[in-house]
Design a protein around this motif. Sequence first.
Motif: not given
Length: 332
Positions: A190-206
């Motif tokens: 799960t920690e790996g999933f969160l790290a992997m999706t962090l960049k995409r998530t930030i781009s969606i939020l911004e």
Amino acid sequence: MAECRKFYCLGVPRSGTTYFTNLLNSHENIFCGMESFFARKFKAEFLSTENFVANIPENKEKSREYSKKLLQSKSNVQAIGDKNPRSYYEYNRILDEMEGGVVFVCLRDAHEIFHSWNSRAGNPNDTLWDPGLNWFIAYLEIIALQHVMTTHDHPDVYLVNYSYLVQPETRLEATRRVFELLGLAPERETEGFLAMTLKRTISILEKERERSPARDEILNTAHMRCYAELLDEVDITPVAEVKAKLEEFSACLRKEGPHFLELFDDIVLELKGDPSFMSTWRATTGAMRDCFTSKPLLALVKRADGLLGTQPPRMRKRRLKSALTALFRRGP
């Protein structure tokens, strides 16, 4: 072997249910299907490793293959469920089935939902999304969801705020709390999933969201401001804790004045010129007419029907039957 913890996930489409499902499936001991069953035929007994794939309908081949492969990759499933966004059309039946289980309802900022619906509707390459499903339908579905959550007292319904789930500063805490509700703790995958999706998530939020005067005016109505206030109160929150705010939403909608109705009419009349919207309207609002007792919502749908020159299919059939009955009574 202990029985698996059962759960179900729903929400207005584009509210983060898919991200939520992928987050759950990142845990070795959790399995979550992707829209595997029709809500009106769903049974809690389907939620077991032995029964899940066997009960997926024949016309859901992709869901069956997805679930089969994922289940084969997990050797010790301790929590099992399915996500089906529009299940609020069968909300009370789903909750009756899920007695003893957990139901997650994903919520998201309305402006973000509107933008996401319009983006998909305007993408000619998106064959999985009807071009008539624009922000206005999303708006009505938000109203529908707020209403149904006041109609049942299931003790284990939790509202999940998408923003709380994905924001960099809260996502770890949110994930821990979700897994705790299923009797589990986060793990390395799960920690790996969160790290992997962090960049995409930030781009969606911004990402810059397109705006329009009509959508901004709708968001500034009393009932939609109430929805925004509800989101401010929610992270991973039992629905019972915010029931008063949900009831306030319905009260605000009932009390909206002439300005709101004038705005509503203007939006509907503008959409009347969109053929894709017109072809979608009756089908997408049919379930609202059939399933909901929310008078404010049904009044808005009926008002739009009048402006669009449409009427529910059942109403057409009823009127035809009445006309034929009258004809035969009169005789030749």
